[in-house]
Design a protein around this motif. Structure first.
Motif, PDB file in Angstrom:
ATOM      1  N   PRO A 300      89.816  52.199 111.020  1.00  0.00           N
ATOM      2  CA  PRO A 300      89.721  53.664 111.136  1.00  0.00           C
ATOM      3  C   PRO A 300      90.722  54.396 110.244  1.00  0.00           C
ATOM      4  O   PRO A 300      90.412  55.457 109.692  1.00  0.00           O
ATOM      5  CB  PRO A 300      90.018  53.917 112.615  1.00  0.00           C
ATOM      6  N   VAL A 301      91.901  53.813 110.077  1.00  0.00           N
ATOM      7  CA  VAL A 301      92.903  54.427 109.205  1.00  0.00           C
ATOM      8  C   VAL A 301      92.454  54.330 107.751  1.00  0.00           C
ATOM      9  O   VAL A 301      92.550  55.295 106.979  1.00  0.00           O
ATOM     10  CB  VAL A 301      94.274  53.757 109.392  1.00  0.00           C
ATOM     11  N   ALA A 302      91.951  53.148 107.352  1.00  0.00           N
ATOM     12  CA  ALA A 302      91.488  52.963 105.974  1.00  0.00           C
ATOM     13  C   ALA A 302      90.306  53.882 105.665  1.00  0.00           C
ATOM     14  O   ALA A 302      90.253  54.502 104.594  1.00  0.00           O
ATOM     15  CB  ALA A 302      91.097  51.500 105.754  1.00  0.00           C
ATOM     16  N   THR A 303      89.363  53.982 106.581  1.00  0.00           N
ATOM     17  CA  THR A 303      88.204  54.846 106.371  1.00  0.00           C
ATOM     18  C   THR A 303      88.631  56.300 106.272  1.00  0.00           C
ATOM     19  O   THR A 303      88.164  57.049 105.406  1.00  0.00           O
ATOM     20  CB  THR A 303      87.189  54.668 107.510  1.00  0.00           C
ATOM     21  N   GLY A 304      89.531  56.715 107.152  1.00  0.00           N
ATOM     22  CA  GLY A 304      90.029  58.087 107.102  1.00  0.00           C
ATOM     23  C   GLY A 304      90.772  58.384 105.820  1.00  0.00           C
ATOM     24  O   GLY A 304      90.611  59.461 105.233  1.00  0.00           O
ATOM     25  N   ALA A 305      91.589  57.420 105.359  1.00  0.00           N
ATOM     26  CA  ALA A 305      92.349  57.617 104.126  1.00  0.00           C
ATOM     27  C   ALA A 305      91.428  57.698 102.915  1.00  0.00           C
ATOM     28  O   ALA A 305      91.691  58.445 101.966  1.00  0.00           O
ATOM     29  CB  ALA A 305      93.359  56.489 103.945  1.00  0.00           C
ATOM     30  N   GLU A 330      79.050  61.371 101.909  1.00  0.00           N
ATOM     31  CA  GLU A 330      78.417  61.856 100.687  1.00  0.00           C
ATOM     32  C   GLU A 330      79.356  62.726  99.857  1.00  0.00           C
ATOM     33  O   GLU A 330      78.980  63.226  98.798  1.00  0.00           O
ATOM     34  CB  GLU A 330      77.148  62.638 101.042  1.00  0.00           C
ATOM     35  N   ARG A 331      80.589  62.923 100.324  1.00  0.00           N
ATOM     36  CA  ARG A 331      81.525  63.784  99.608  1.00  0.00           C
ATOM     37  C   ARG A 331      82.429  62.955  98.679  1.00  0.00           C
ATOM     38  O   ARG A 331      82.486  61.723  98.760  1.00  0.00           O
ATOM     39  CB  ARG A 331      82.391  64.556 100.608  1.00  0.00           C
ATOM     40  N   THR A 332      83.161  63.649  97.819  1.00  0.00           N
ATOM     41  CA  THR A 332      84.130  62.996  96.944  1.00  0.00           C
ATOM     42  C   THR A 332      85.177  62.271  97.797  1.00  0.00           C
ATOM     43  O   THR A 332      85.598  62.767  98.840  1.00  0.00           O
ATOM     44  CB  THR A 332      84.826  64.039  96.058  1.00  0.00           C
ATOM     45  N   HIS A 333      85.576  61.118  97.368  1.00  0.00           N
ATOM     46  CA  HIS A 333      86.469  60.308  98.195  1.00  0.00           C
ATOM     47  C   HIS A 333      87.416  59.488  97.337  1.00  0.00           C
ATOM     48  O   HIS A 333      87.320  59.458  96.105  1.00  0.00           O
ATOM     49  CB  HIS A 333      85.652  59.364  99.079  1.00  0.00           C
ATOM     50  N   ARG A 334      88.330  58.801  98.004  1.00  0.00           N
ATOM     51  CA  ARG A 334      89.234  57.851  97.379  1.00  0.00           C
ATOM     52  C   ARG A 334      88.820  56.448  97.818  1.00  0.00           C
ATOM     53  O   ARG A 334      87.734  56.264  98.396  1.00  0.00           O
ATOM     54  CB  ARG A 334      90.683  58.159  97.777  1.00  0.00           C
ATOM     55  N   PHE A 335      89.667  55.461  97.596  1.00  0.00           N
ATOM     56  CA  PHE A 335      89.383  54.087  97.972  1.00  0.00           C
ATOM     57  C   PHE A 335      90.587  53.513  98.718  1.00  0.00           C
ATOM     58  O   PHE A 335      91.728  53.872  98.434  1.00  0.00           O
ATOM     59  CB  PHE A 335      89.090  53.228  96.733  1.00  0.00           C
ATOM     60  N   ALA A 336      90.313  52.629  99.655  1.00  0.00           N
ATOM     61  CA  ALA A 336      91.377  52.003 100.440  1.00  0.00           C
ATOM     62  C   ALA A 336      91.207  50.490 100.430  1.00  0.00           C
ATOM     63  O   ALA A 336      90.083  49.984 100.533  1.00  0.00           O
ATOM     64  CB  ALA A 336      91.356  52.522 101.877  1.00  0.00           C
ATOM     65  N   VAL A 337      92.319  49.792 100.320  1.00  0.00           N
ATOM     66  CA  VAL A 337      92.338  48.327 100.398  1.00  0.00           C
ATOM     67  C   VAL A 337      93.266  47.934 101.537  1.00  0.00           C
ATOM     68  O   VAL A 337      94.418  48.382 101.593  1.00  0.00           O
ATOM     69  CB  VAL A 337      92.823  47.703  99.078  1.00  0.00           C
ATOM     70  N   ILE A 386      97.767  48.716 104.380  1.00  0.00           N
ATOM     71  CA  ILE A 386      96.743  49.425 103.614  1.00  0.00           C
ATOM     72  C   ILE A 386      97.407  50.127 102.438  1.00  0.00           C
ATOM     73  O   ILE A 386      98.506  50.681 102.565  1.00  0.00           O
ATOM     74  CB  ILE A 386      96.036  50.480 104.486  1.00  0.00           C
ATOM     75  N   VAL A 387      96.736  50.107 101.288  1.00  0.00           N
ATOM     76  CA  VAL A 387      97.122  50.949 100.159  1.00  0.00           C
ATOM     77  C   VAL A 387      95.876  51.677  99.674  1.00  0.00           C
ATOM     78  O   VAL A 387      94.748  51.251  99.952  1.00  0.00           O
ATOM     79  CB  VAL A 387      97.749  50.146  99.001  1.00  0.00           C
ATOM     80  N   THR A 388      96.051  52.780  98.948  1.00  0.00           N
ATOM     81  CA  THR A 388      94.915  53.571  98.493  1.00  0.00           C
ATOM     82  C   THR A 388      95.012  53.830  96.999  1.00  0.00           C
ATOM     83  O   THR A 388      96.045  53.612  96.369  1.00  0.00           O
ATOM     84  CB  THR A 388      94.851  54.919  99.231  1.00  0.00           C
ATOM     85  N   GLY A 389      93.896  54.326  96.438  1.00  0.00           N
ATOM     86  CA  GLY A 389      93.857  54.694  95.031  1.00  0.00           C
ATOM     87  C   GLY A 389      92.745  55.686  94.787  1.00  0.00           C
ATOM     88  O   GLY A 389      91.777  55.755  95.558  1.00  0.00           O
ATOM     89  N   ASP A 390      92.870  56.436  93.714  1.00  0.00           N
ATOM     90  CA  ASP A 390      91.833  57.411  93.381  1.00  0.00           C
ATOM     91  C   ASP A 390      90.563  56.737  92.898  1.00  0.00           C
ATOM     92  O   ASP A 390      89.477  57.319  92.966  1.00  0.00           O
ATOM     93  CB  ASP A 390      92.333  58.370  92.296  1.00  0.00           C
TER      94      ASP A 390
END
Length: 441
Positions: A300-305, A330-337, A386-390
């Motif tokens: 849930p944290v990764a999906t939210g991020a 369907e909106r603009t988003h980032r990515f989470a690992v 978790i880490v994220t990226g554009d």
């Protein structure tokens, strides 16, 4: 006098905290029905005052213990919703939902879905699988290998990749069973759940790429959330080591179509699902595990991020029987690992862990002083983050780097050959966003 309205969490742990907080914010009382104590350290520490009633469960495998607790809850509260990600509690959650008049997949169907042998048989009847299976007793007596390819040995009721082995000969199968018999699963929830059924399944190994399909099912209507790409241990590919979300795949439409067909064939009616597939180069998707619950770890944290939403609100909606709004996909988003951390081989005790500064939801998965096998094998994961990226490529790169930067027992994990992960060639690629696939909005 009206009864108090309660949202019940079955075996509240890890990121279920955010679901409890979202339900609490709606004015519901929070009831935790747990065998384990509530989390008291790390990012998912349960704060004082969040849980209004903690109900101790001596065993999830004994219905004579659990059923009176469910009746107690129904008599005490108006049950407005529930949530769980622990397989052993799912049939009991379904029973409570039936008692409370909430939409649910019935308990008997859930038990069939949790039995990997029954799932494979149903898929064979529906023409949704080409994989063969063999009774374990029969396979153990083979003098020559009975399949045309390797197979996977796994508990009929399994969780978290525990006690899964890839085998390709009678000798390897017997050695794997000997390992099963002498391996002690330390986590009591996993141990009791696996042992309650006792049986093991031997089925042909599916070829291709491991990924998962995340969905929210509302009264029989399957709403697609995302594909999740997977990382596995290169030295032992049945051991999962991480995820990338969202994950765009060239055959996404076909994979999602297969997922919907599997939901229908198995009769899943309501709730979150996390389906694991092996996908061949031509897009043929073989189900290898149907998890009748939303994704675990800190999903849930990764999906939210990734999507910039409070995904816990979606989980509360589904838990309360409210049609979830999935338009955020369907909106603009980032990515989470999200990554698991394995200790360096030779580590026989867990003492400490330190994570990079940019890690989200970083937490130890072992307690200080807990013994490890020394082999850095499937039961030895010591942490998660978790880490994220554009972009997909940025999140992928940072996930691999951060995993090596984690310090366990004062020593960086690094890139030891036994600790290297494998992944699909599509992981970390910035593929075009897919077209909408339908489902609840």
């Amino acid at each position: 006098m009206p009864r108090r309205r309660a949202f019940v969490l079955f075996e509240m742990m890890n990121a279920m905290l955010v679901t409890a907080q979202a339900a609490k914010a709606r004015g519901f009382e929070i009831v935790a029905l747990n065998r384990n104590p509530l989390c008291s350290e790390g990012p998912f520490t349960v704060p004082d005052g969040l849980v209004d009633e903690y109900v101790q469960v001596a065993s999830w495998t004994d219905p004579t213990i659990v059923e009176p607790l469910l009746k107690y809850l129904v008599n005490r509260y108006e049950i407005v919703g529930t949530h769980s990600v622990f397989e052993g509690a799912l049939p009991h959650q379904a029973a409570l939902r039936e008692l409370a008049g909430l939409p649910t997949t019935d308990p008997a169907t859930l038990r069939r879905i949790l039995d990997k042998a029954q799932v494979r048989a149903r898929l064979q009847e529906a023409g949704l699988t080409a994989l063969r299976t063999a009774p374990l007793d029969e396979a153990l007596a083979w003098e020559t290998w009975g399949f045309d390819r390797p197979a996977v040995l796994k508990p009929a009721n399994g969780t978290g990749s525990a006690l899964c082995f890839e085998v390709s000969s009678p000798e390897e199968l017997r050695a794997a069973m000997e390992t099963v018999e002498r391996t002690e699963v330390v986590n009591p929830l996993m141990r009791d759940y696996i042992r309650a059924h006792g049986a093991f399944v031997l089925e042909e190994r599916a070829e291709g790429e491991l990924l998962s399909v995340e969905s929210m099912v509302h009264r029989g209507e399957v709403g697609f959330v995302a594909l999740t790409g997977r990382y596995v241990l290169a030295s032992d590919p049945v051991v999962e080591q991480g995820t990338q979300l969202p994950y765009f795949h060239p055959h996404m439409d076909r994979i999602v179509e297969t997922s919907r067909a599997v939901h229908e064939a198995l009769g899943f009616h309501h709730g979150g699902t996390h389906l694991e597939f092996m996908v061949a180069e031509d897009g043929t998707a073989e189900l290898i595990d149907f998890n009748p619950r939303s994704a675990g770890f800190a999903s849930p944290v990764a999906t939210g991020a990734a999507y910039g939403v409070d995904f816990a609100e979606v989980l509360v909606d589904v838990g309360c029987g409210i049609r979830p709004d999935l338009s955020f996909t369907e909106r603009t988003h980032r990515f989470a690992v999200e990554m698991l951390v394995m200790p360096r081989p030779g580590t026989t005790e867990f003492r400490s862990i330190e994570f990079p500064a940019d890690a989200l939801a970083a937490r130890a998965s072992k307690t200080r002083g807990e013994k490890l096998s020394g082999r850095a094998d499937q039961l030895d994961a010591v942490g998660m983050f978790i880490v994220t990226g554009d972009t997909a490529s940025e999140a992928h790169r940072r996930g691999l780097e951060a995993r090596c930067e984690v310090v366990v027992n004062g020593e960086p994990v690094g890139d030891h050959p036994r600790n290297v992960v494998a992944h699909s060639r599509h992981i970390g690629r910035d593929l075009p966003a897919p077209t909408p696939t339908g489902g609840p909005r």
